[in-house]
Design a protein around this motif. Structure first.
Motif, PDB file in Angstrom:
ATOM      1  N   GLY A  54      28.764  45.324   4.986  1.00 52.52           N
ATOM      2  CA  GLY A  54      28.658  43.879   5.069  1.00 52.52           C
ATOM      3  C   GLY A  54      29.496  43.288   6.187  1.00 52.52           C
ATOM      4  N   PRO A  55      29.547  41.952   6.272  1.00 50.99           N
ATOM      5  CA  PRO A  55      30.265  41.262   7.354  1.00 50.99           C
ATOM      6  C   PRO A  55      31.717  41.693   7.521  1.00 50.99           C
ATOM      7  N   LEU A  56      32.444  41.844   6.418  1.00 47.78           N
ATOM      8  CA  LEU A  56      33.853  42.207   6.536  1.00 47.78           C
ATOM      9  C   LEU A  56      34.022  43.627   7.067  1.00 47.78           C
ATOM     10  N   PHE A  57      33.095  44.508   6.716  1.00 50.59           N
ATOM     11  CA  PHE A  57      33.169  45.879   7.219  1.00 50.59           C
ATOM     12  C   PHE A  57      32.785  45.928   8.703  1.00 50.59           C
ATOM     13  N   ILE A  58      31.801  45.113   9.083  1.00 45.71           N
ATOM     14  CA  ILE A  58      31.442  45.015  10.499  1.00 45.71           C
ATOM     15  C   ILE A  58      32.634  44.482  11.292  1.00 45.71           C
ATOM     16  N   ALA A  59      33.273  43.444  10.759  1.00 42.00           N
ATOM     17  CA  ALA A  59      34.458  42.880  11.416  1.00 42.00           C
ATOM     18  C   ALA A  59      35.563  43.923  11.527  1.00 42.00           C
ATOM     19  N   THR A  60      35.718  44.735  10.489  1.00 42.20           N
ATOM     20  CA  THR A  60      36.741  45.782  10.495  1.00 42.20           C
ATOM     21  C   THR A  60      36.463  46.816  11.577  1.00 42.20           C
ATOM     22  N   ALA A  61      35.203  47.229  11.701  1.00 41.20           N
ATOM     23  CA  ALA A  61      34.835  48.204  12.730  1.00 41.20           C
ATOM     24  C   ALA A  61      35.099  47.643  14.129  1.00 41.20           C
ATOM     25  N   LEU A  62      34.720  46.386  14.349  1.00 36.59           N
ATOM     26  CA  LEU A  62      34.958  45.755  15.647  1.00 36.59           C
ATOM     27  C   LEU A  62      36.457  45.616  15.909  1.00 36.59           C
ATOM     28  N   PHE A  63      37.206  45.305  14.853  1.00 36.09           N
ATOM     29  CA  PHE A  63      38.662  45.191  14.956  1.00 36.09           C
ATOM     30  C   PHE A  63      39.273  46.515  15.407  1.00 36.09           C
ATOM     31  N   SER A  99      38.447  51.874   4.520  1.00 36.86           N
ATOM     32  CA  SER A  99      37.639  50.749   4.032  1.00 36.86           C
ATOM     33  C   SER A  99      36.154  51.000   4.250  1.00 36.86           C
ATOM     34  N   ILE A 100      35.813  51.439   5.470  1.00 38.73           N
ATOM     35  CA  ILE A 100      34.397  51.662   5.817  1.00 38.73           C
ATOM     36  C   ILE A 100      33.849  52.893   5.093  1.00 38.73           C
ATOM     37  N   TRP A 101      34.623  53.957   5.057  1.00 37.64           N
ATOM     38  CA  TRP A 101      34.169  55.199   4.434  1.00 37.64           C
ATOM     39  C   TRP A 101      33.924  55.002   2.937  1.00 37.64           C
ATOM     40  N   LEU A 102      34.850  54.335   2.267  1.00 34.47           N
ATOM     41  CA  LEU A 102      34.737  54.137   0.821  1.00 34.47           C
ATOM     42  C   LEU A 102      34.038  52.834   0.457  1.00 34.47           C
ATOM     43  N   GLN A 103      33.711  52.023   1.486  1.00 33.61           N
ATOM     44  CA  GLN A 103      33.106  50.705   1.256  1.00 33.61           C
ATOM     45  C   GLN A 103      33.966  49.878   0.291  1.00 33.61           C
ATOM     46  N   ASP A 104      35.250  49.908   0.537  1.00 30.48           N
ATOM     47  CA  ASP A 104      36.218  49.184  -0.294  1.00 30.48           C
ATOM     48  C   ASP A 104      37.062  48.285   0.608  1.00 30.48           C
ATOM     49  N   GLU A 105      36.920  46.966   0.469  1.00 30.99           N
ATOM     50  CA  GLU A 105      37.623  46.015   1.323  1.00 30.99           C
ATOM     51  C   GLU A 105      39.125  46.014   1.085  1.00 30.99           C
ATOM     52  N   THR A 106      39.549  46.572  -0.030  1.00 24.82           N
ATOM     53  CA  THR A 106      40.964  46.534  -0.396  1.00 24.82           C
ATOM     54  C   THR A 106      41.855  47.132   0.682  1.00 24.82           C
ATOM     55  N   PHE A 107      41.409  48.236   1.299  1.00 26.37           N
ATOM     56  CA  PHE A 107      42.261  48.939   2.256  1.00 26.37           C
ATOM     57  C   PHE A 107      42.584  48.085   3.472  1.00 26.37           C
ATOM     58  N   ILE A 108      41.559  47.436   4.051  1.00 22.22           N
ATOM     59  CA  ILE A 108      41.820  46.628   5.253  1.00 22.22           C
ATOM     60  C   ILE A 108      42.598  45.371   4.896  1.00 22.22           C
ATOM     61  N   LYS A 109      42.401  44.857   3.681  1.00 21.72           N
ATOM     62  CA  LYS A 109      43.159  43.674   3.264  1.00 21.72           C
ATOM     63  C   LYS A 109      44.632  44.002   3.044  1.00 21.72           C
ATOM     64  N   MET A 110      44.908  45.240   2.679  1.00 22.20           N
ATOM     65  CA  MET A 110      46.293  45.642   2.442  1.00 22.20           C
ATOM     66  C   MET A 110      47.012  46.054   3.715  1.00 22.20           C
ATOM     67  N   LYS A 111      46.282  46.178   4.818  1.00 21.27           N
ATOM     68  CA  LYS A 111      46.909  46.608   6.074  1.00 21.27           C
ATOM     69  C   LYS A 111      48.077  45.715   6.476  1.00 21.27           C
TER      70      LYS A 111
END
Length: 220
Positions: A54-63, A99-111
């Motif tokens: 989803g959008p947050l994962f796309i944003a994470t990859a671009l980040f 985050s992307i591998w597990l499809q879990d937003e928690t990891f990038i939010k905890m960064k």
């Protein structure tokens, strides 16, 4: 530490390109903000991005991509890697990948929590063992007496822990959109205000100021 220098030990290139240095440091955050804001549009325009999520994962990859590019350009142009963006970049790659591998937003939010807590614990831990570690980072920018470095290190250590707690409070209690906006537009102003608030302490404990006073006394 030959390839990783402090943020406040500018090379000749950094002195000639200060705006580029700032752009490289905040650029990945702006990419992250844009990626989350326009995630659905990016997925429609570039269908291959849907494989990321989803959008947050796309944003994470671009980040992650923007962070790597920023560090590479910094190394090439400025001849060194600023230590705080470097450490943050390592955490971005680890937690972003999870985050992307597990499809879990928690990891990038905890960064941000992990990075800020790490800096806070290191600074306060150094004080516990009698080391004002902030002096090793900022001593190229200004010179303080021992008491000044201890006070400044304590304040920054506590501030980093405050940012860690604040990030946890925001991502756990508000929407993704609120958290992304806070990460980009909230953390930086808070940090700038905190930095400005330390100027009286820096001026009071500045060795340069003491030398001027001593010079004035001798002249009299």
């Amino acid at each position: 530490m030959s390839n990783i220098e402090s943020d406040t030990k500018p090379t000749a290139e950094e002195r000639h390109h200060p705006l580029l240095k700032v752009a490289l440091e905040i650029g990945p955050l702006l990419v992250f903000f844009f990626g989350n804001l326009r995630g659905e549009w990016l997925a429609k325009t570039f269908p291959t991005l849907t494989a990321v999520g989803g959008p947050l994962f796309i944003a994470t990859a671009l980040f992650m991509v923007a962070t790597v590019i920023s560090l590479i350009v910094s190394k090439i142009i400025f001849k060194h890697l600023p230590i705080m963006p470097f450490v943050s970049g390592v955490v971005v790659m680890v937690f972003g990948s999870l985050s992307i591998w597990l499809q879990d937003e928690t990891f990038i939010k905890m960064k941000p929590t992990i990075v800020n807590a790490l800096f806070g614990v290191v600074l306060l831990g150094g004080l516990f063992f009698g080391k004002s570690l902030l002096g090793y980072v900022f001593n190229a920018a200004f010179q303080l007496d021992t008491e000044g470095w201890k006070k400044l290190t304590l304040r920054w250590g506590l501030f980093f822990l405050f940012l860690a707690v604040l990030n946890e409070a925001v991502w756990r209690n508000f929407s993704d959109a609120v958290w992304v906006n806070f990460k980009v537009w909230g953390t930086m102003p808070i940090t700038i205000l905190f930095t400005l608030a330390q100027m009286p302490l820096i001026m009071h404990h500045s060795l340069d100021a003491e030398r001027k006073v001593e010079s004035g006394d001798k002249a009299e």
